[in-house]
Write a protein that holds these residues in place. Structure first.
Motif, PDB file in Angstrom:
ATOM      1  N   VAL A 161     -11.461  44.814 -19.429  1.00 44.35           N
ATOM      2  CA  VAL A 161     -11.970  44.591 -20.776  1.00 44.35           C
ATOM      3  C   VAL A 161     -11.081  43.579 -21.498  1.00 44.35           C
ATOM      4  O   VAL A 161      -9.936  43.334 -21.114  1.00 44.35           O
ATOM      5  CB  VAL A 161     -12.012  45.905 -21.593  1.00 44.35           C
ATOM      6  CG1 VAL A 161     -12.890  46.933 -20.903  1.00 44.35           C
ATOM      7  CG2 VAL A 161     -10.615  46.454 -21.829  1.00 44.35           C
ATOM      8  N   CYS A 195     -14.051  44.584 -28.737  1.00 45.37           N
ATOM      9  CA  CYS A 195     -13.756  44.503 -27.318  1.00 45.37           C
ATOM     10  C   CYS A 195     -14.966  43.941 -26.574  1.00 45.37           C
ATOM     11  O   CYS A 195     -16.104  44.040 -27.032  1.00 45.37           O
ATOM     12  CB  CYS A 195     -13.388  45.870 -26.755  1.00 45.37           C
ATOM     13  SG  CYS A 195     -14.732  47.072 -26.842  1.00 45.37           S
ATOM     14  N   TYR A 197     -16.801  43.763 -22.622  1.00 43.59           N
ATOM     15  CA  TYR A 197     -16.844  44.423 -21.319  1.00 43.59           C
ATOM     16  C   TYR A 197     -18.161  44.060 -20.641  1.00 43.59           C
ATOM     17  O   TYR A 197     -19.094  43.548 -21.277  1.00 43.59           O
ATOM     18  CB  TYR A 197     -16.717  45.941 -21.463  1.00 43.59           C
ATOM     19  CG  TYR A 197     -17.805  46.559 -22.329  1.00 43.59           C
ATOM     20  CD1 TYR A 197     -19.008  47.005 -21.774  1.00 43.59           C
ATOM     21  CD2 TYR A 197     -17.651  46.666 -23.709  1.00 43.59           C
ATOM     22  CE1 TYR A 197     -20.010  47.549 -22.568  1.00 43.59           C
ATOM     23  CE2 TYR A 197     -18.647  47.206 -24.515  1.00 43.59           C
ATOM     24  CZ  TYR A 197     -19.818  47.652 -23.932  1.00 43.59           C
ATOM     25  OH  TYR A 197     -20.813  48.181 -24.722  1.00 43.59           O
ATOM     26  N   LEU A 212     -14.892  52.165 -26.688  1.00 43.23           N
ATOM     27  CA  LEU A 212     -14.337  51.791 -25.397  1.00 43.23           C
ATOM     28  C   LEU A 212     -13.814  52.984 -24.598  1.00 43.23           C
ATOM     29  O   LEU A 212     -13.908  53.006 -23.379  1.00 43.23           O
ATOM     30  CB  LEU A 212     -13.217  50.769 -25.595  1.00 43.23           C
ATOM     31  CG  LEU A 212     -12.699  50.080 -24.335  1.00 43.23           C
ATOM     32  CD1 LEU A 212     -13.819  49.326 -23.630  1.00 43.23           C
ATOM     33  CD2 LEU A 212     -11.561  49.126 -24.673  1.00 43.23           C
TER      34      LEU A 212
END
Length: 226
Positions: A161, A195, A197, A212
């Motif tokens: 990530v 974040c 991902y 997350l």
């Protein structure tokens, strides 16, 4: 008293597996291996190549000894060595594994034209300016603004990530996936840490950091963490 078997040969749907005892001497092991393979090769169809997986347990073999075993096995006509597997790690291998699991902390600004690369996880305390690049074999955590390029999981880890206090990247990469994050307008400027991902569709998604822990529970490394 029944003699201890130093070499055990097992047939599988994928070929042969050789289990080699890790307590006897190397020379004794070689003699028994050659004898058993000679008997076994008489019952095999010589027209078909047979893959062989060798398991040596807690025995350490030098590269020369591995090549010696491979040569011995290959001499039995239709046998081809796929792998030699050991429970023993060399110091170099152990150090490489440690590096991959280690979080490298760097406190500086990454300016245009600069590239920062680490083998494991990266914790950067500072900004990544436009034209700057950060790369990590694992995850990337930036305590600052990401305005350049970030490439996490650059050795093939698609579970990696990228997180930043301010996510305004020129480009995001995770493993082999590439994406340019959407620009924030002044009206929708995010003041939360975000974040990135790879989602279940194989696309890079930028979202709030709070979710997350559910998406990547393995990120929690503290004892007792959930």
């Amino acid at each position: 008293m029944k003699k201890r078997q130093n070499v055990t040969i097992k047939g599988t749907k994928d070929g042969l597996t050789l289990h080699l005892d890790d307590c006897c001497s190397y020379q004794e092991l070689k003699r028994e291996l050659e004898a058993k393979l000679s008997v076994n090769s008489r019952t095999q169809d010589e027209r078909q190549l047979m893959p062989v997986r060798v398991q040596i347990g807690n025995r350490y073999l030098t590269e020369a000894q591995k090549e010696e075993l491979k040569t011995l096995i290959r001499q039995k006509k239709n046998l081809v060595v796929d792998s030699i597997e050991s429970n023993v790690l060399t110091r170099e291998e152990a150090e490489q594994l440690k590096e991959k699991d280690e979080i490298i902390t760097v406190a500086r600004m990454i300016r245009s034209g600069q590239i920062l690369e680490v083998p494991g996880d990266l914790l950067l305390i500072g900004d990544v300016n436009p034209g700057g690049t950060v790369m990590a074999g694992g995850n990337i955590f930036i305590m600052g603004a990401l305005k350049g390029i970030a490439h996490a999981g650059c050795t093939g880890n698609d579970q990696a990530v990228i997180a930043a206090s301010s996510m305004k990247p020129a480009q995001l990469r995770i493993s082999d996936c590439l994406n340019r994050a959407p620009d924030h307008t002044s009206a929708e400027e995010s003041h939360e840490m975000e974040c990135a991902y790879i989602d279940q569709n194989g696309q890079i998604v930028v979202d709030r950091l709070q979710g997350l822990s559910h998406l990547r529970p393995s990120l929690t490394r503290l004892e007792g963490g959930r």
